[in-house]
Design an enzyme around this catalytic site. Sequence first.
Site, PDB file in Angstrom:
ATOM      1  N   GLU A 232       0.821  -1.204   0.000  1.00  0.00           N
ATOM      2  CA  GLU A 232       0.000   0.000   0.000  1.00  0.00           C
ATOM      3  C   GLU A 232       0.862   1.264   0.000  1.00  0.00           C
ATOM      4  O   GLU A 232       1.786   1.395   0.777  1.00  0.00           O
ATOM      5  CB  GLU A 232      -0.945   0.019   1.215  1.00  0.00           C
ATOM      6  CG  GLU A 232      -1.934  -1.132   1.251  1.00  0.00           C
ATOM      7  CD  GLU A 232      -2.938  -1.122   0.086  1.00  0.00           C
ATOM      8  OE1 GLU A 232      -3.040  -0.089  -0.601  1.00  0.00           O
ATOM      9  OE2 GLU A 232      -3.604  -2.154  -0.125  1.00  0.00           O
TER      10      GLU A 232
ATOM     11  N   CYS B 142      -8.394  -1.336   7.821  1.00  0.00           N
ATOM     12  CA  CYS B 142      -6.974  -1.385   7.446  1.00  0.00           C
ATOM     13  C   CYS B 142      -6.435  -0.011   7.101  1.00  0.00           C
ATOM     14  O   CYS B 142      -5.380   0.402   7.602  1.00  0.00           O
ATOM     15  CB  CYS B 142      -6.759  -2.354   6.281  1.00  0.00           C
ATOM     16  SG  CYS B 142      -6.892  -4.066   6.818  1.00  0.00           S
TER      17      CYS B 142
ATOM     18  N   HIS C  22      -1.440  -5.652   2.033  1.00  0.00           N
ATOM     19  CA  HIS C  22      -2.683  -6.420   1.954  1.00  0.00           C
ATOM     20  C   HIS C  22      -2.411  -7.797   1.344  1.00  0.00           C
ATOM     21  O   HIS C  22      -1.587  -7.927   0.439  1.00  0.00           O
ATOM     22  CB  HIS C  22      -3.727  -5.675   1.111  1.00  0.00           C
ATOM     23  CG  HIS C  22      -4.714  -4.902   1.947  1.00  0.00           C
ATOM     24  ND1 HIS C  22      -4.945  -3.562   1.786  1.00  0.00           N
ATOM     25  CD2 HIS C  22      -5.542  -5.308   2.963  1.00  0.00           C
ATOM     26  CE1 HIS C  22      -5.865  -3.168   2.668  1.00  0.00           C
ATOM     27  NE2 HIS C  22      -6.236  -4.200   3.386  1.00  0.00           N
TER      28      HIS C  22
HETATM   29  N1  PCA Z   1      -8.797  -6.347   6.374  1.00  0.00           N
HETATM   30  C1  PCA Z   1      -9.732  -5.249   6.550  1.00  0.00           C
HETATM   31  C2  PCA Z   1      -9.688  -4.925   8.016  1.00  0.00           C
HETATM   32  C3  PCA Z   1      -9.002  -6.069   8.682  1.00  0.00           C
HETATM   33  C4  PCA Z   1      -8.406  -6.841   7.574  1.00  0.00           C
HETATM   34  O1  PCA Z   1      -7.675  -7.824   7.694  1.00  0.00           O
HETATM   35  C5  PCA Z   1      -9.452  -4.074   5.618  1.00  0.00           C
HETATM   36  O2  PCA Z   1      -8.883  -4.288   4.533  1.00  0.00           O
HETATM   37  O3  PCA Z   1      -9.801  -2.948   5.955  1.00  0.00           O
END
Ligand code: PCA
Length: 203
Positions: free
Chosen positions: A79, A142, A166
Amino acid sequence: MKALLMGFEPFGGEAVNPSWEVAQSLSFERFDRIQVISRRLPTVFGESIDQAIEAISTVQPDVVIALGQAGGRTGIGLERVALNIDDAAIADNNGNQPCDAPIMEGAPAAYFATLPIKVLVEEVQKAGIPAATSNSAGTFVCNHTMYGILHYINESRLPIRAGFIHLPYLPEQASSKKEAPSMSLAEMLTALRVVLTVLSRSS
Ligand code: PCA
């Protein structure tokens, strides 16, 4: 190098969250003089930032990487940016579902990750694992947590590099969904070992 690796508890009806599976597994390993300390964060607005900050101040790491599940992604996502906005399509694990709300009033609109994301993507790809830069961590917990971590480090002027990665679904999560991409835990672990090794050599 001391690395704080944070993952989230399962959410949205899932039984596992790949982010915590990865963070937890790596905390049992020692490689390249890297010490990994793992923490599991609640998938809850507000609490996730509080616990992440608490972990950073106790652990005092050189690097912070928060991991999260992004179901539907086909590879590891480095990200680039966290936005100062909460806009949840589903409720978090405490039933909160903020809509169009700033994370922190009066704070900057966005923060960039302070990891060399392009280099990391290239190195993970060289290891044979699908990876890409991502220009949106979403507007759920997240992104919220990434923003909170970067804001805290920036405000406190800490010499800590930080970012967010991610992860796709694990195969056992994708197996019951229609045409959902997935990645094995072994591949995710390899990708994170590459990321940590690159960071330890450029610290
Ligand atoms: N993914 C979510 C919140 C917790 C997670 O593992 C997200 O992408 O916001």
